[in-house]
Enzyme design. Structure first.
Site, mmCIF file in Angstrom:
data_model
loop_
_atom_site.group_PDB
_atom_site.id
_atom_site.type_symbol
_atom_site.label_atom_id
_atom_site.label_comp_id
_atom_site.label_asym_id
_atom_site.label_seq_id
_atom_site.Cartn_x
_atom_site.Cartn_y
_atom_site.Cartn_z
ATOM 1 N N GLY A 174 56.312 103.043 34.643
ATOM 2 C CA GLY A 174 55.461 102.017 35.232
ATOM 3 C C GLY A 174 54.224 101.840 34.401
ATOM 4 O O GLY A 174 53.859 102.686 33.588
ATOM 5 N N GLY B 204 46.871 103.038 33.127
ATOM 6 C CA GLY B 204 47.577 103.524 31.959
ATOM 7 C C GLY B 204 49.068 103.367 32.153
ATOM 8 O O GLY B 204 49.516 102.661 33.049
ATOM 9 N N THR B 205 49.815 104.030 31.315
ATOM 10 C CA THR B 205 51.264 103.898 31.351
ATOM 11 C C THR B 205 51.848 105.243 31.783
ATOM 12 O O THR B 205 51.343 106.280 31.394
ATOM 13 C CB THR B 205 51.787 103.532 29.960
ATOM 14 N N LYS C 290 51.300 110.610 32.489
ATOM 15 C CA LYS C 290 50.435 109.429 32.555
ATOM 16 C C LYS C 290 49.522 109.413 31.351
ATOM 17 O O LYS C 290 48.832 110.382 31.075
ATOM 18 C CB LYS C 290 49.626 109.454 33.843
ATOM 19 N N ASP D 130 42.119 104.454 47.242
ATOM 20 C CA ASP D 130 43.097 103.449 46.842
ATOM 21 C C ASP D 130 44.441 103.726 47.508
ATOM 22 O O ASP D 130 45.469 103.733 46.854
ATOM 23 C CB ASP D 130 43.218 103.410 45.316
#
Ligand SMILES: *[C@@H]1O[C@H](CO)[C@@H](O)[C@H](O)[C@H]1NC(C)=O
Ligand SMILES: *[C@@H]1O[C@H](CO)[C@@H](O)[C@H](O)[C@H]1NC(C)=O
Ligand SMILES: *[C@@H]1O[C@H](CO)[C@@H](O)[C@H](O)[C@H]1NC(C)=O
Ligand SMILES: *[C@@H]1O[C@H](CO)[C@@H](O)[C@H](O)[C@H]1NC(C)=O
Ligand SMILES: *[C@@H]1O[C@H](CO)[C@@H](O)[C@H](O)[C@H]1NC(C)=O
Ligand SMILES: *[C@@H]1O[C@H](CO)[C@@H](O)[C@H](O)[C@H]1NC(C)=O
Ligand SMILES: *[C@@H]1O[C@H](CO)[C@@H](O)[C@H](O)[C@H]1NC(C)=O
Ligand SMILES: *[C@@H]1O[C@H](CO)[C@@H](O)[C@H](O)[C@H]1NC(C)=O
Ligand SMILES: *[C@@H]1O[C@H](CO)[C@@H](O)[C@H](O)[C@H]1NC(C)=O
Length: 754
Positions: free
Chosen positions: A432, A437-438, A453, A550
């Site tokens: 994702g 970040g990725t 991550k 979040d």
């Protein structure tokens, strides 16, 4: 990890918009719109009505009194549900609906029927009649319809007779779906009809056709209610039909009525129109107002700025209207459907000179930046060291020293190890991508599958978020919080390594693209309970309170057993225990953001409660938190959900699967809980402890339905209470047991702290 690392920073306009939504919310909750006189009942069975209509059980003032008592509703409570009826001298009619806007009432009336046996002997004949003293039958909304192959039906009032004739010799002559004289005929209703008698006769006693058409019948009904089909020749498919009557304040024109202010019915901010049908007048709220024009202060100003958001920048609500304007330095009418606001353009030669020199400087800067950038790459090895010494290592040492080696420390991975694990960060390994970040799937040398991550390159703020997440996650060890395995600071961007969670995000499971979600109600309830437990732990058990900030369904991951794993702590904050207020840049995800936090920037634990409420609503409805594909007033799930509950339409928006599996009481209880979490005022929201407890009780009842609720509540309370004292001391609990006792299920797993 899903594409879940997105963190939106909100532009000011969105903030303003959301704040105005909050304002609307408070208005709606503050003044419940008055539809009846004070103290009067406005409901009978499924019918709600408003003044001038009313019942007489709270005194005669509840309805508009005039000679015929036409505005009086009788409620027969001995039926279930209670049936509202309208009084009339020789009959009373069941009321289906009363509309204030269109001044219409829908009542049920009988069908006239005329039947014969095959030798032409009359078996049945009734001629129903209808009469109301002051309300005329709507000529626009009704039709008179007769059905039969040998039928002659009349519709007569005091001053008129009308009707129609229908014939056919064989069922083959009849055109299915067409009511035009063969088997079915219709005619319109005259104005000013207050009463009617219907009569149906046959001119040949249905001789020769009684096999397919033994009866003729006729009725007056709401246009569109009946559509003729050949099968209807056998007999009427109903005994009662809905009829629309117009209602009005009788016996005066507006001009006459306005002369006597004590008897004039239209109140402030309303106007008067003479009724088109019947003798009397009707009141309407003026444009820009809404409510009940027959009550004092009934017509209330509509806040267009909030409801239709007609302006691009500044909107001022005025009585009955609004005013769009543009901020200083721009011009236009400020309207969305007008020309909006455009910055005032004024080119002066000075500006042009200034502009050119600035651009020149910028180009110069760019070139040198590029040069330095290239140089930087060359000495990237040195930079790494620099970073390590200045940020990463210090931070890491601090963390590690704090942990005092209580459990196995976070592993420190080398760059090489992780490159190997992710096949050199190969595209096919991407799980994702998001604002943070990725996330890559990695396989370590010992064959452990992990999620890695990686921050986006060169973003210092992201690096800070990573370190923040590292600090927070290193303090948490909870069954329902995603587990951090280690980190790597050797590369130019930091890398975090987590336990791999196999089953994707909760969002993926609720909003499965194209097909129905397979997540059962039990699983939903459990996931909600687990998430609430994790949040309770963050809020109350860790060494310093942790606010996640979040919470959303894409940040809740599901493992192979569909156990919830709360993830993405990049935005989270540690709150000092001295209770200092946190004020900070608003961060979060639209649709989940606590409106109060948004407006005040004061961060409290109740913001997480709000976001959790949205997740609960998502679990219940299967709808996304924010979807621009939905109608405007349904876009924001939290508002839509609250309004559904308010309007008692909860079950209409519940996901069909949930509705099927859950029992209504349970669903209602979870919905009420979600609704409390979504309260606009943070103070009024429950704490995470109360939320977790309520969910635990529901789950416990589910597993052990023989438990009575109050006893169970005590037990849960007891257990939670016990744990909280545990949390204050040194946290240690034998949490990994697997027997299915309630206590073990309720207990949150807390293995270590610091
Ligand atoms: C109320 O409804 C019941 C059942 O339909 C009926 O028997 C009774 O007469 C009704 N009462 C009144 C006052 O109309
Ligand atoms: C009330 O219920 C009846 C049937 O039970 C239905 O025909 C009618 O439309 C309902 N009225 C309202 C306002 O929902
Ligand atoms: C029709 O009804 C009349 C009167 O009841 C009876 O005499 C006659 O036999 C009936 N005809 C048929 C076909 O049933
Ligand atoms: C309707 O029928 C009733 C008796 O059923 C009668 O008293 C009344 O005069 C009739 N009204 C009209 C308009 O035909
Ligand atoms: C007539 O039309 C209706 C609806 O269009 C349909 O349900 C019905 O089966 C039709 N009847 C015949 C006899 O074709
Ligand atoms: C309507 O007004 C007239 C005179 O203004 C009066 O005679 C009559 O009784 C009134 N009718 C009703 C239903 O109030
Ligand atoms: C207004 O109506 C009331 C009640 O019918 C009556 O008592 C009063 O005299 C009327 N006033 C005027 C100015 O006609
Ligand atoms: C009364 O208000 C309605 C709605 O604002 C409007 O359509 C109508 O034209 C107005 N009638 C008069 C007589 O002012
Ligand atoms: C709308 O607001 C602007 C700026 O405040 C003002 O100049 C203008 O007169 C207002 N228009 C109306 C109709 O109130």
């Amino acid at each position: 990890m899903g594409g879940s690392m997105l963190l939106h920073r909100l532009p000011l306009r969105v903030v303003l918009l959301l704040c105005s939504l909050v304002a609307l919310f408070s208005v709606v909750t503050a003044d419940v719109v008055q539809t009846t006189k004070p103290g009067c009942v406005n409901r009978c069975g499924n019918l709600t009505f408003a003044y001038p209509f009313g019942m007489n059980d709270a005194g005669d003032d509840c309805y508009f009194k005039e000679e015929s008592k036409s505005f009086l509703i009788f409620c027969n409570d001995s039926t279930d549900p209670p049936t509202p009826r309208m009084y009339s001298k020789d009959s009373n009619f069941r009321v289906l609906d009363i509309s204030m806007e269109s001044h219409e009432i829908s009542v049920t009336v009988f069908v006239a029927k005329d039947c014969y046996n095959s030798s032409g002997t009359s078996l049945y004949n009734n001629d129903p009649h209808f009469s109301l003293p002051i309300f005329p039958i709507s000529s626009a909304k009704n039709k008179f319809i007769a059905v039969g192959c040998n039928t002659y039906a009349t519709f007569s009032g005091s001053t008129y007779v009308t009707g129609c004739l229908s014939s056919c010799h064989s069922v083959l002559d009849v055109i299915n779906g067409s009511c035009s004289g063969i088997g079915c005929c219709e005619t319109s209703i005259p104005r000013d009809a207050y009463r009617y008698n219907i009569s149906v006769t046959s001119y040949n006693n249905h001789l020769g056709i009684s096999e397919f058409n033994p009866c003729g019948y006729a009725f007056v009904a709401q246009d569109g209610f009946f559509s003729f089909s050949t099968d209807n020749l056998r007999g009427p498919p109903f005994d009662m039909v809905p009829l629309v009557v117009d209602w009005l304040i009788p016996n005066q024109t507006c001009d006459d009525a306005q002369k006597n202010t004590t008897t004039y019915m239209c109140r402030e901010n309303s106007n008067c129109t003479d009724a088109e049908n019947g003798n009397g007048y009707q009141c309407h709220c003026l444009k820009g107002f809404q409510g009940n024009p027959y009550l004092q202060n009934g017509c209330q100003d509509i806040n267009e700025c909030v409801i239709s958001q007609p302006c691009v920048e500044i909107c001022t609500n005025l009585p009955g209207t609004y005013n769009c304007s543009c901020p200083k330095g721009s011009r236009g009418d400020g309207k969305k459907d007008g020309n909006g606001c455009t910055p005032t353009k004024r080119f002066r030669s000075m500006d042009i000179v200034l502009g050119v020199s600035i651009s020149f400087l910028l180009v110069l800067l760019g070139v040198s930046w590029l040069y330095w950038g290239l140089r930087e790459r060359k000495i990237s090895r040195r930079r790494e060291k620099f970073f390590l010494e200045n940020g990463g290592r210090l931070m890491l040492q601090k963390i590690l020293s704090e942990r005092e080696g209580s459990i196995e420390s976070a592993r420190i991975f080398t760059d090489e190890e992780l490159k190997k694990a992710t096949d050199h960060y190969h595209e096919s390994r991407i799980l994702g991508q998001g604002g943070h970040g990725t996330v890559y799937r990695g396989i370590l040398a010992d064959n452990t599958v992990v999620a890695i991550k990686k921050a986006k390159i060169f973003d210092r703020s992201q690096v800070e978020e990573f370190i923040n997440e590292l600090i927070i996650l290193s303090q948490i060890n909870h069954r329902n919080v995603v587990k951090l395995i280690g980190c790597c600071f050797e590369t130019e961007v930091p890398l975090l390594v987590y336990k791999f969670v196999t089953n994707g995000t909760l969002s993926d499971h609720i909003h499965k693209c194209g097909h129905e979600s397979t997540l059962s109600w039990r699983a939903r309830l459990r996931i909600a309970g687990e998430t609430a437990g994790a949040l309770l732990y963050l809020h109350s058990c860790a060494s310093a309170q942790i606010l996640h900030r979040d919470i959303k369904s894409t940040n809740i991951l599901l493992d192979e057993n569909y156990t919830a794993q709360v993830a993405d702590f990049g935005a989270s904050r540690l709150v000092p225990l001295d209770g200092t207020q946190l004020t900070m840049l608003v961060q979060g995800t639209l649709g989940y953001l606590d409106p109060e936090y948004l407006c005040s920037s004061q961060l409290t634990e109740k913001s997480d409660v709000y976001s959790f409420g949205v997740v609960l609503a998502e679990l219940l409805t299967g709808l996304r938190a924010l979807s621009f594909e939905r109608a405007e007033n349904e876009r924001n799930l939290s508002l839509y959900f609250a309004s559904a509950i308010k309007g008692e339409r909860l079950f209409e928006i519940i996901n069909p699967m949930v509705l099927n599996e859950g029992n209504p009481e349970e669903i209602t209880e979870v919905a009420m809980l979600a609704n409390q979490c979504l309260t606009v005022k943070g103070e009024d929201r429950p704490t995470m402890r109360e939320v977790a407890m309520e969910l635990e009780v529901l789950r416990a009842m589910d597993r052990h339905p023989w438990l009575n609720r109050s006893g169970d509540l005590e037990e849960a309370e007891h257990l939670l209470g016990e744990r909280s004292s545990e949390c204050d001391g040194i946290l240690r609990s034998n949490a990994s047991g697997s027997d299915d006792s309630i206590s073990n299920q309720v207990a949150f797993e807390i293995e270590s702290r610091r």
